[in-house]
Scaffold this motif. Sequence first.
Motif, PDB file in Angstrom:
ATOM      1  N   GLU A   1      33.394  42.891  56.260  1.00 19.30           N
ATOM      2  CA  GLU A   1      33.976  43.932  55.303  1.00 19.30           C
ATOM      3  C   GLU A   1      35.621  43.499  55.077  1.00 19.30           C
TER       4      GLU A   1
ATOM      5  N   SER B   1      36.935  47.095  59.212  1.00 23.12           N
ATOM      6  CA  SER B   1      37.150  47.522  57.661  1.00 23.12           C
ATOM      7  C   SER B   1      38.573  47.941  57.612  1.00 23.12           C
TER       8      SER B   1
ATOM      9  N   ARG C   1      38.384  40.206  54.176  1.00 25.31           N
ATOM     10  CA  ARG C   1      38.702  39.021  53.373  1.00 25.31           C
ATOM     11  C   ARG C   1      39.247  37.929  54.129  1.00 25.31           C
TER      12      ARG C   1
ATOM     13  N   ARG D   1      45.124  48.144  49.584  1.00 22.10           N
ATOM     14  CA  ARG D   1      44.743  47.716  50.640  1.00 22.10           C
ATOM     15  C   ARG D   1      45.422  47.549  51.351  1.00 22.10           C
TER      16      ARG D   1
ATOM     17  N   PHE E   1      38.627  51.728  52.358  1.00 20.39           N
ATOM     18  CA  PHE E   1      38.565  50.536  51.482  1.00 20.39           C
ATOM     19  C   PHE E   1      37.375  49.735  51.770  1.00 20.39           C
ATOM     20  N   ASP E   2      36.512  49.289  50.826  1.00 17.67           N
ATOM     21  CA  ASP E   2      35.306  48.313  50.927  1.00 17.67           C
ATOM     22  C   ASP E   2      36.128  46.838  50.761  1.00 17.67           C
ATOM     23  N   LYS E   3      35.301  45.989  50.921  1.00 24.18           N
ATOM     24  CA  LYS E   3      35.919  44.893  50.608  1.00 24.18           C
ATOM     25  C   LYS E   3      36.352  44.329  49.293  1.00 24.18           C
ATOM     26  N   ALA E   4      35.470  45.161  48.424  1.00 21.58           N
ATOM     27  CA  ALA E   4      36.065  44.724  46.920  1.00 21.58           C
ATOM     28  C   ALA E   4      37.053  45.454  46.376  1.00 21.58           C
ATOM     29  N   LYS E   5      37.508  46.565  46.990  1.00 22.09           N
ATOM     30  CA  LYS E   5      38.836  47.262  46.569  1.00 22.09           C
ATOM     31  C   LYS E   5      39.924  46.734  47.029  1.00 22.09           C
ATOM     32  N   THR E   6      41.065  46.461  46.108  1.00 18.23           N
ATOM     33  CA  THR E   6      42.112  45.798  46.002  1.00 18.23           C
ATOM     34  C   THR E   6      43.448  46.732  46.266  1.00 18.23           C
ATOM     35  N   LYS E   7      43.664  47.523  45.205  1.00 15.82           N
ATOM     36  CA  LYS E   7      44.824  48.393  44.998  1.00 15.82           C
ATOM     37  C   LYS E   7      44.962  49.154  46.388  1.00 15.82           C
TER      38      LYS E   7
END
Length: 453
Positions: A316, A112, A318, A124, A116-122
């Motif tokens: 996890e 991972s 992208r 990353r 940061f999990d998979k959904a968090k962008t800012k």
Amino acid sequence: MDKTVAIIGAGPVGLAAAAHVLERGMSPVVLEAAPEAGHAVRQWQHVQLFSPWEYNVDKAAARLLAPTGWNSPDPSSYPTGGELIDRYLAPLATRTPLRETIRTSSRVTAISRAGFDKAKTKGRGQAPFEIRYRNGKGDEVLRADAVIDVSGTWFSPNPAGSNGLPAFGERECAGRIAYGMPAVRGTARARYAGKTVAVLGAGHSALGTLIDLVRLAEEAPGTRPVWLLRGDDPAKAFGGGRNDKLAARGELGSAFAALVTTGKIAVETGFAVTHISEREGRLRISAGAGSAARNVVADELVVSTGFRPDLSFLSELRLRLDPAIEAPLALAPLIDPNEHSCGTVRPHGARELAHDEPGFYLAGMKSYGRAPTFLMMTGYEQVRSIVADIAGDKEAAARVELVLPETGVCTRAGVESASAAGCCGGPPKAEPSACCAADESAKKAGGVGCGCS
């Protein structure tokens, strides 16, 4: 340049990646699940490679080996998997600075981004990767600036079922089923000698196993090989013969064709396995169900239907993967077996292998997903480009430094044509396709005739 690059897998391509990382002044950490490097190769060490030594040694790895007094093998000779280990992989892993970078018995369980999990962008892309792995001491964590997953597919074979699922009864009959390419004349000889052995598949592993079974039959009477072929045309498995630029690969297909023609290998075409059961100490392998079922009775079954990537520890991240081939989205059209079976795939690198997770790459056999025809030299070119990209050398990352050998036969959109007959034919396309790229590129440059021949 003070970057840490995590490399998953200490096979030929993984060690090559580590050599390139060192050469670029960065720090590689190689995580290998097995107790020693080259573990997957050890499973097929009895097999002779199609390509000679000149195609099996990575250039950066050779430069790393040179100061150790390493003797480069004859570039024109063909090694077995065992010789590849003894004369190249083992010295590379134990006699060079790579020995300080390899962590064996370290199985990666998850990757991972730190925090940061998979959904968090800012933010990353600036977060380091967090690689969790398990060794004899318990769970460990490694943080890295980039990750190259070259863990391969050998230990994730496709099942016997033609629908991608295990055939009914396949798990229950596991004791009589082998996958890949067992050493039927070597360490597993006692298991197969004097037996009826069914081999399912149409690739090089299936052909090689069937040829070995014919040889075993000459030594051990009663050995009977049976080829289970899902398709209807055995000739499609014979390859390009003398038109194949890898002579050993062409010779394999020619030798196999002769054995089929003379009846030394029994053939069951259109055989899509659905059920496997054990009766009176033997296997009953069925295609179809009910009164329409066809059955083959054998003592052993070898399933050589290819491999698939293990993506379980990447959930996890992208990833941009083709939904059918499970290869990186930009690479999939070049290798999709639904479209072509050309041996030559345009050389590719960081650009085609990148994902929406900056700094993460799939390479080696795993990058091909479920597609076959991967060559070791393809992996070496991949990691050369990837490491250049990680180091910020975009020019080197984009540069092509490899020309792959042709099979001699292209199949596209269901139409097969030999290279000598004009290969893909027609005028040059605006963008050369993977199939017969050499032919189209030659025509685009104003050449005359078929580049593939």
